[in-house]
Design a protein around this motif. Structure first.
Motif, PDB file in Angstrom:
ATOM      1  N   ALA A  46     -24.949 -27.188  38.390  1.00  0.00           N
ATOM      2  CA  ALA A  46     -24.132 -28.268  37.836  1.00  0.00           C
ATOM      3  C   ALA A  46     -23.750 -27.976  36.386  1.00  0.00           C
ATOM      4  N   MET A  47     -24.674 -27.420  35.626  1.00  0.00           N
ATOM      5  CA  MET A  47     -24.384 -27.080  34.240  1.00  0.00           C
ATOM      6  C   MET A  47     -23.349 -25.959  34.169  1.00  0.00           C
ATOM      7  N   ALA A  48     -23.437 -24.998  35.095  1.00  0.00           N
ATOM      8  CA  ALA A  48     -22.454 -23.915  35.130  1.00  0.00           C
ATOM      9  C   ALA A  48     -21.064 -24.447  35.481  1.00  0.00           C
ATOM     10  N   VAL A  49     -21.001 -25.428  36.380  1.00  0.00           N
ATOM     11  CA  VAL A  49     -19.713 -26.029  36.735  1.00  0.00           C
ATOM     12  C   VAL A  49     -19.094 -26.710  35.518  1.00  0.00           C
ATOM     13  N   LEU A  50     -19.912 -27.388  34.738  1.00  0.00           N
ATOM     14  CA  LEU A  50     -19.413 -28.007  33.505  1.00  0.00           C
ATOM     15  C   LEU A  50     -18.868 -26.952  32.542  1.00  0.00           C
ATOM     16  N   GLY A  51     -19.592 -25.845  32.421  1.00  0.00           N
ATOM     17  CA  GLY A  51     -19.127 -24.779  31.546  1.00  0.00           C
ATOM     18  C   GLY A  51     -17.833 -24.163  32.019  1.00  0.00           C
TER      19      GLY A  51
END
Length: 397
Positions: free
Chosen positions: A293-298
């Motif tokens: 999820a954090m990678a998707v935000l990035g």
């Protein structure tokens, strides 16, 4: 002396394990001051961290067999003396080269406490108790990690970077007295040295061949690889990319470590009531999902400082379960060679984390994605390595 289920025991063993963050994370905020003091560039100063990580990994590999052969108490006493001496050398170091060498010796000394501390827990508790106590000691580690980066930064500004090493030396001497006066040897009665060396060698062979041990150890490696990717490049991401004020970055660590402490406490409280393998795997999957999820935000450009801190705190919470339960699961089948097993875990974890930390520095390109994407890839390895390496029946459960 120390009762195995007492709060004093938890604080004592947790303190031994917390020397890692104490000597690493308390020092990191002082790096600019150290560079200025010795008139060297950031690269030379960063080497004091890399060399420390290398010494920490190597030291655990060496300490493991030694604590099984000679016992926990003699190695712990020697380690505290060595740590106090190396810390004193750091204070008076005339050059960055001397400081770097002293940091390596510091790491060797700290590794003894890591290996012996985990072995003492396994010596004195059954499998469920081991998981519970490891989780509770992780609370001590988490609280130490929450406090030391901020404390190190402020103390260095007020009193000079040398004060950090004075704290290290003082804590080593305090623990030397505690071990001398309160700690009774916990390793089973030993036979001859030659016999113990043979047992240790056989233990290493057994550990390497044990899929249960390998599966949990691999999960720990991927967990620490992911978090050390952040430790290596997270400051650049928050400060240089997202515009956080540099003095505030230490509080990001506080958020992660605080949630780690909470997760560890809950893992310890639930260890006797629920299936430990299922709790571990649930937390491992959660680590992977949150990192993705954090990678998707990035990738989408939607990453903000508050969102990232919330997600990093959630990762810290799940990590509290993963590390404590995986460590207990790896040590559980091997009480006779707990020190050696602890050392192999520590060496593997330290080596992998150090390598991923170096890779993170190379991959960073001035974007959030270049930090969070490698974290997510490594986090996927936490549950996948368990599924792929664990014995089929255990993985199916």
């Amino acid at each position: 002396m120390l009762r195995p289920n007492s709060l004093t025991f938890i604080l004592f063993v947790g303190g031994l394990l917390a020397f890692g963050p104490l000597t690493l994370e308390m020092y990191v905020p002082t790096l600019p001051l150290v560079s200025e003091a010795f008139g060297v560039g950031p690269g030379a100063t960063q080497l004091t961290v890399s060399v420390y990580l290398a010494g920490f990994a190597i030291g655990q590999l060496v300490s493991g067999p030694l604590v099984d052969v000679f016992g926990r108490r003699p190695l712990l006493l020697g380690g505290m003396v060595l740590l106090a001496g190396a810390s004193a050398v750091c204070i008076v170091a005339p050059s960055i080269e001397t400081l770097t060498l002293a940091r390596f010796v510091q790491a060797l000394a700290v590794s003894v406490g890591q290996v012996a501390g985990r072995a003492v827990i396994r010596d004195t508790h059954d499998p469920a108790g081991t998981a519970r106590m490891l989780a509770f000691t992780m609370v001590v580690i988490g609280l130490t990690s929450a406090i030391t980066p901020v404390a190190g930064g402020f103390l260095a500004v007020w009193l000079g970077w040398e004060i950090v090493f004075a704290v290290h030396a003082a804590m080593a001497l305090i623990f030397f007295v505690l071990i001398w006066r309160r700690f009774v040897e916990t390793v089973p009665v030993r036979e001859t040295l030659a016999r113990q060396v043979a047992v240790t060698r056989a233990g290493i062979a057994r550990l390497v061949a044990d899929r249960t041990f390998l599966s949990y150890t691999a999960s720990i490696c991927f967990m620490f690889g992911s978090i050390f990717t952040f430790i290596s490049a997270g400051a650049f991401m928050f400060v240089d990319v997202l515009g956080m004020a540099p003095p505030h970055f230490g509080f990001v660590f506080t958020a992660i470590s605080g949630m780690l402490a909470i997760g560890s406490f809950l893992a310890g409280s639930l260890a006797r009531r629920f299936d430990r393998r299922r709790m571990f795997f649930t937390a491992a999957v959660a680590v992977a999902i949150i990192n993705v999820a954090m990678a998707v935000l990035g990738w989408s450009g939607a990453a903000t400082i508050p969102l990232l801190i919330i997600l990093l705190g959630a990762i810290g919470f799940a990590m509290g379960f993963v590390v404590a339960l995986a460590m207990a699961g790896a040590l559980e089948p091997h009480p006779q060679v707990a020190g050696t097993a602890s050392a192999l875990i520590g060496f593997s974890q330290g080596t992998f984390a150090a390598a991923m930390s170096a890779v993170a520095g190379l991959l960073f390109d001035g974007t959030v994605l270049s930090v969070v994407l490698p974290m997510a890839v490594l986090a996927l390895g936490v549950p996948l390595s368990f599924v792929l390496l664990a014995p089929r029946r255990m993985a199916a459960d």
